[in-house]
Scaffold this active site. Sequence first.
Site, PDB file in Angstrom:
ATOM      1  N   PHE A  70       5.093   8.853  -7.200  1.00  0.00           N
ATOM      2  CA  PHE A  70       4.753   9.706  -8.347  1.00  0.00           C
ATOM      3  C   PHE A  70       4.499  11.146  -7.937  1.00  0.00           C
ATOM      4  O   PHE A  70       4.996  12.075  -8.553  1.00  0.00           O
ATOM      5  CB  PHE A  70       3.512   9.148  -9.068  1.00  0.00           C
ATOM      6  CG  PHE A  70       3.851   8.162 -10.153  1.00  0.00           C
ATOM      7  CD1 PHE A  70       3.335   8.296 -11.421  1.00  0.00           C
ATOM      8  CD2 PHE A  70       4.711   7.104  -9.897  1.00  0.00           C
ATOM      9  CE1 PHE A  70       3.650   7.392 -12.427  1.00  0.00           C
ATOM     10  CE2 PHE A  70       5.032   6.192 -10.886  1.00  0.00           C
ATOM     11  CZ  PHE A  70       4.503   6.334 -12.152  1.00  0.00           C
ATOM     12  N   ARG A  71       3.705  11.347  -6.877  1.00  0.00           N
ATOM     13  CA  ARG A  71       3.154  12.682  -6.637  1.00  0.00           C
ATOM     14  C   ARG A  71       3.771  13.446  -5.478  1.00  0.00           C
ATOM     15  O   ARG A  71       3.519  14.631  -5.329  1.00  0.00           O
ATOM     16  CB  ARG A  71       1.635  12.579  -6.427  1.00  0.00           C
ATOM     17  CG  ARG A  71       0.889  12.198  -7.686  1.00  0.00           C
ATOM     18  CD  ARG A  71      -0.580  11.954  -7.446  1.00  0.00           C
ATOM     19  NE  ARG A  71      -1.285  11.722  -8.701  1.00  0.00           N
ATOM     20  CZ  ARG A  71      -1.286  10.568  -9.349  1.00  0.00           C
ATOM     21  NH1 ARG A  71      -0.634   9.543  -8.841  1.00  0.00           N
ATOM     22  NH2 ARG A  71      -1.938  10.435 -10.492  1.00  0.00           N
ATOM     23  N   GLN A  97      -2.203  -0.055  -6.746  1.00  0.00           N
ATOM     24  CA  GLN A  97      -2.194   1.102  -7.641  1.00  0.00           C
ATOM     25  C   GLN A  97      -0.839   1.243  -8.331  1.00  0.00           C
ATOM     26  O   GLN A  97      -0.678   2.089  -9.206  1.00  0.00           O
ATOM     27  CB  GLN A  97      -2.490   2.371  -6.842  1.00  0.00           C
ATOM     28  CG  GLN A  97      -3.880   2.404  -6.229  1.00  0.00           C
ATOM     29  CD  GLN A  97      -4.049   3.564  -5.264  1.00  0.00           C
ATOM     30  OE1 GLN A  97      -3.459   3.581  -4.189  1.00  0.00           O
ATOM     31  NE2 GLN A  97      -4.860   4.536  -5.645  1.00  0.00           N
ATOM     32  N   ILE A 123       2.570   0.306 -10.599  1.00  0.00           N
ATOM     33  CA  ILE A 123       2.809  -0.277 -11.920  1.00  0.00           C
ATOM     34  C   ILE A 123       4.149  -0.998 -11.993  1.00  0.00           C
ATOM     35  O   ILE A 123       4.535  -1.471 -13.057  1.00  0.00           O
ATOM     36  CB  ILE A 123       2.746   0.803 -13.025  1.00  0.00           C
ATOM     37  CG1 ILE A 123       3.800   1.900 -12.795  1.00  0.00           C
ATOM     38  CG2 ILE A 123       1.344   1.408 -13.112  1.00  0.00           C
ATOM     39  CD1 ILE A 123       3.897   2.931 -13.918  1.00  0.00           C
ATOM     40  N   ASP A 124       4.852  -1.117 -10.864  1.00  0.00           N
ATOM     41  CA  ASP A 124       6.215  -1.644 -10.875  1.00  0.00           C
ATOM     42  C   ASP A 124       6.303  -3.159 -10.975  1.00  0.00           C
ATOM     43  O   ASP A 124       7.382  -3.705 -11.213  1.00  0.00           O
ATOM     44  CB  ASP A 124       6.985  -1.167  -9.641  1.00  0.00           C
ATOM     45  CG  ASP A 124       6.216  -1.384  -8.354  1.00  0.00           C
ATOM     46  OD1 ASP A 124       5.789  -2.524  -8.089  1.00  0.00           O
ATOM     47  OD2 ASP A 124       6.033  -0.398  -7.601  1.00  0.00           O
ATOM     48  N   HIS A 164      -3.628  -0.044 -12.389  1.00  0.00           N
ATOM     49  CA  HIS A 164      -3.082   0.868 -13.400  1.00  0.00           C
ATOM     50  C   HIS A 164      -2.130   0.166 -14.362  1.00  0.00           C
ATOM     51  O   HIS A 164      -1.366   0.820 -15.067  1.00  0.00           O
ATOM     52  CB  HIS A 164      -2.387   2.044 -12.711  1.00  0.00           C
ATOM     53  CG  HIS A 164      -3.303   2.834 -11.832  1.00  0.00           C
ATOM     54  ND1 HIS A 164      -2.915   3.363 -10.618  1.00  0.00           N
ATOM     55  CD2 HIS A 164      -4.610   3.172 -11.978  1.00  0.00           C
ATOM     56  CE1 HIS A 164      -3.936   3.987 -10.065  1.00  0.00           C
ATOM     57  NE2 HIS A 164      -4.972   3.884 -10.867  1.00  0.00           N
ATOM     58  N   CYS A 205       2.971  -3.977 -28.597  1.00  0.00           N
ATOM     59  CA  CYS A 205       3.046  -3.058 -29.732  1.00  0.00           C
ATOM     60  C   CYS A 205       1.760  -2.255 -29.814  1.00  0.00           C
ATOM     61  O   CYS A 205       0.663  -2.820 -29.807  1.00  0.00           O
ATOM     62  CB  CYS A 205       3.273  -3.843 -31.025  1.00  0.00           C
ATOM     63  SG  CYS A 205       3.177  -2.800 -32.511  1.00  0.00           S
ATOM     64  N   SER A 214      -2.530   7.075  -0.271  1.00  0.00           N
ATOM     65  CA  SER A 214      -3.236   8.244   0.263  1.00  0.00           C
ATOM     66  C   SER A 214      -4.746   8.098   0.132  1.00  0.00           C
ATOM     67  O   SER A 214      -5.505   8.857   0.732  1.00  0.00           O
ATOM     68  CB  SER A 214      -2.782   9.508  -0.475  1.00  0.00           C
ATOM     69  OG  SER A 214      -3.117   9.409  -1.855  1.00  0.00           O
ATOM     70  N   ASP A 223       6.317   4.381   8.573  1.00  0.00           N
ATOM     71  CA  ASP A 223       6.917   3.771   7.394  1.00  0.00           C
ATOM     72  C   ASP A 223       6.535   2.294   7.323  1.00  0.00           C
ATOM     73  O   ASP A 223       6.645   1.566   8.312  1.00  0.00           O
ATOM     74  CB  ASP A 223       8.438   3.934   7.468  1.00  0.00           C
ATOM     75  CG  ASP A 223       9.148   3.182   6.376  1.00  0.00           C
ATOM     76  OD1 ASP A 223       9.020   3.582   5.205  1.00  0.00           O
ATOM     77  OD2 ASP A 223       9.829   2.184   6.697  1.00  0.00           O
TER      78      ASP A 223
END
Length: 243
Positions: A35-36, A105, A107-108, A123, A131, A193, A232
């Site tokens: 994301f960041r 953390q 959301i996948d 999250h 809905c 992080s 990694d």
Amino acid sequence: MKHDLETLKHIIDSSNRITFFTGAGVSVASGVPDFRSMGGLFDEISKDGLSPEYLLSRDYLEDDPEGFINFCHKRLLFVDTMPNIVHDWIAKLERNQQSLGVITQNIDGLHSDAGSQHVDELHGTLNRFYCNACHKSYMKSDVIDRTLKHCDNCGGAIRPDIVLYGEMLDQPTIIRALNKIEDADTLVVLGSSLVVQPAAGLISNFKGDNLIIINKDRTPYDNDATLVIHDDMVSVVKSLMTE
């Protein structure tokens, strides 16, 4: 590095109450953008002309439900993503009854896809939708296969079951995560992080024997860890499994 891998293997093999805490770095190898980081999802979203924080907010959902669901379909569905070796390794340790489960953390939904049963998604998850008006539940497959954007019950906007900006984290999930950390003999942090609050603050509740951090960059908890590997995740796990 070889010595670090040997130490990591020894700790994992001698632990029977491991809790995993995972962040975006775990899923990058599956094609899910961080994301960041530079060039990550927030950078891509910025091209849409509105701030990422607004597009992922409760305010945007309420201001423009149609725009929100179109954005979700364009940017968040990650249709072709599959678990990678890190997700599989974590699930295997749970099956071997060495792990209490995983706190993520992300959301996948890839930990669940890999077979992990005890997953606390801080999250939320893109594997579930509902809905926004009547709260009817939908699975990701319903949304993708039928390109479903509006509830077939009331016509409301179908949103992902994730925590948007302006919404509170789910308290039962936080409590389960806290219990996993407090009950662990080893806490393994992967690809996080450890700066996004309040989720990252959970780490301070660990009182077990070994805190392991595997992340490309430094974290605020590096000095408190038993073992830190700046590399990694996929490379580390592949090397670990061949030791």
